[in-house]
Write a protein that holds these residues in place. Structure first.
Motif, short mmCIF file in Angstrom:
data_model
loop_
_atom_site.label_atom_id
_atom_site.label_comp_id
_atom_site.label_asym_id
_atom_site.label_seq_id
_atom_site.Cartn_x
_atom_site.Cartn_y
_atom_site.Cartn_z
N HIS A 182 0.88 -1.36 0.14
CA HIS A 182 -0.18 -0.13 0.01
C HIS A 182 0.88 1.35 -0.02
N CYS A 183 2.03 1.33 0.30
CA CYS A 183 2.87 2.19 0.48
C CYS A 183 4.01 2.46 -0.48
N VAL A 191 -0.13 7.44 3.56
CA VAL A 191 -0.72 6.07 3.66
C VAL A 191 -0.77 6.03 5.35
N LYS A 248 -5.59 5.82 2.56
CA LYS A 248 -4.86 6.93 1.52
C LYS A 248 -5.39 8.21 1.74
N ALA A 261 -5.89 0.21 6.07
CA ALA A 261 -4.86 0.81 5.30
C ALA A 261 -5.52 1.89 4.50
N LEU A 307 4.28 7.83 5.52
CA LEU A 307 3.63 6.67 6.24
C LEU A 307 3.28 7.16 7.81
#
Length: 459
Positions: free
Chosen positions: A134-135, A256, A325, A323, A227
């Motif tokens: 995800h990052c 994220v 964004k 998670a 993050l």
């Protein structure tokens, strides 16, 4: 992969510093001392230093001999460094900043993170996998409520800069000792005083470090973090929405947020609304300008000490993982702007606003007696809005009684200050009072509304 440069800002007035963080804010004067390389970036940094001095002074009475010697070996150099710093008085208005876990309450965190436990291995693998999926921007990672710092060390393998934030200076000093390759041997009260030995990595991770900071008042400039990880934090925060707003502020566009933790409650929720769970996360995140990337219920071990003692039950919880964004910036909060403006000497609008205790979130002060070998002693128990209790000194109980009685939803902050300050035993300055109000708001004790219409204002 990014270069890991960190951009800082003042936690009180919001002044952006860039990469060069000063020892004190040039606008509001808030100091930013460091102890053994750990910066203290809070509203009241001198309170953290005083707490370190106080806790070290009471270690002989509060710890087992093994723990006492281990703690003092690590923290005595920190205490020596504080001798060169000016001593500032600690007033009754500083009570929220002095709330810190005891020594042995936090030793379990060190055991879990630094002895290669099954619990930590599972969490580490889960988080690093989520980062890979995800990052894409891996410049600066920040772990809020970092505990013993194991995830901070793990994220340093994927980020040039990995920062752990927590409110306890003594605990972060112990974690930093391990992060730098040090060793500790401690007895855990939660495991019937079993002794465990811990040692940090042979090669300390580059770019990893710790900061004393409040998750609801982060010391980073807007858009500077790629993050953010919250680790068992939202469920113990009095007002998790303020933390979420801060995360939105400091994340870069598309940054994220990863969360691992228990179900939680917003301070604005009615008392009978129940806790927020996975089903509630899409709406919670959308309201705060986040797009959900993944939400799931995860069964996870939590403070599992069964490997130390077969009579201790294995602890497994249902946790929320998400998670998310960052979709965009939130609109500025006028109350936060008023607090920053007061700190920067740009006005006193915050004093014309009205503080109110949050409906359904009762705060209890219980006065009584405790009995022991030393005889009977007066005791005041504070049960905060979050439901947590703590013993407090009698003078602090009297101060809180005056303060909470004055916050009636009708008086402005200026009028509350006049009522409380005139009866206070120690000098309660306007700055002290405003910082206290801000702290109580971020802890979910109260909310602050707009000013009364001028026709309704009291003379």
């Amino acid at each position: 992969m990014g270069n890991g440069d960190i951009s800082w800002s003042c936690v009180r007035c919001g002044r952006a510093f860039g990469a060069a963080r000063p020892d004190a804010c040039v606008v509001c004067g808030t100091e930013a001392p460091s102890i053994l390389g750990i910066p203290i970036l809070t509203f009241r940094p001198h309170v953290s230093i005083d707490a370190l001095r106080t806790q070290l002074a009471t270690v002989p009475d509060a710890a087992q001999p093994v723990n006492r010697e281990a703690v003092k070996r690590v923290l005595d150099p920190a205490l020596a460094q504080t001798e060169g710093l000016p001593r500032r008085p600690i007033g009754t208005s500083d009570f929220m900043a002095t709330r810190m876990a005891g020594w042995e309450d936090r030793f379990t965190y060190l055991y879990i993170d630094w002895t290669d436990t099954e619990e930590f291995r599972a969490d580490r693998a889960f988080v690093l996998d989520a980062v890979l999926r995800h990052c894409p921007d891996r410049s600066v990672a920040a772990v809020l409520g970092c505990g013993a710092g194991g995830l901070v060390a793990s994220l340093a393998t994927a980020f040039p800069a990995s920062l752990g934030l927590d409110v306890s200076l003594p605990h972060l000093l112990l974690a930093d000792h391990l992060l730098r390759g040090g060793a500790l041997s401690l007895q855990l009260p939660q495991a019937r005083w079993r002794q465990v030995s811990m040692r940090g990595p042979t090669t300390p991770p580059r770019g990893a470090g710790f900061i004393v900071a409040d998750a609801a008042a982060l010391p980073f400039a807007p858009g500077s973090i790629s993050l953010v990880v919250t680790q068992y934090l939202l469920d113990i925060a009095g007002a998790p929405t303020f933390i979420a707003r801060e995360i939105n502020r400091v994340l870069s566009p598309g940054g994220v947020w990863l969360n691992l933790g228990l179900p939680f409650r917003r301070s604005s929720d009615p008392p009978d609304a129940g806790l927020l769970t996975c089903d509630d996360m899409p709406a919670f995140l959308d309201d705060l300008a986040f797009d959900a990337l993944e939400i799931r219920r995860r069964r996870a071990m939590f403070h599992d000490l069964s490997a130390l003692d077969e009579w201790l039950p294995a602890s497994v919880h249902s946790t929320i993982f998400f998670a998310a964004k960052k979709r965009g910036d939130l609109a500025p909060d006028p109350v936060a702007r008023a607090f920053e403006g007061h700190a920067a000497r740009r006005g006193t609008a915050i004093l014309d606003m009205i503080p109110r205790l949050i409906a359904g979130r009762r705060i209890h002060l219980l006065e009584g007696w405790s009995f022991g070998p030393g005889g009977a002693k007066p005791r005041v128990e504070l049960i905060a809005a979050s439901g947590k209790s703590m013993s407090i000194p009698g003078p602090l109980g009297a101060f809180l009684r005056r303060l909470l009685s004055s916050i009636d939803g009708e008086r402005t902050a200026r009028e509350v200050l006049a009522a409380v300050g005139s009866a206070s035993d120690d000098a309660l300055t306007e700055d002290d009072f405003v910082v206290l109000l801000r702290t109580l708001m971020l802890r979910g004790w109260l909310e602050i509304g707009q000013t009364r219409p001028s026709a309704q204002r009291q003379p």
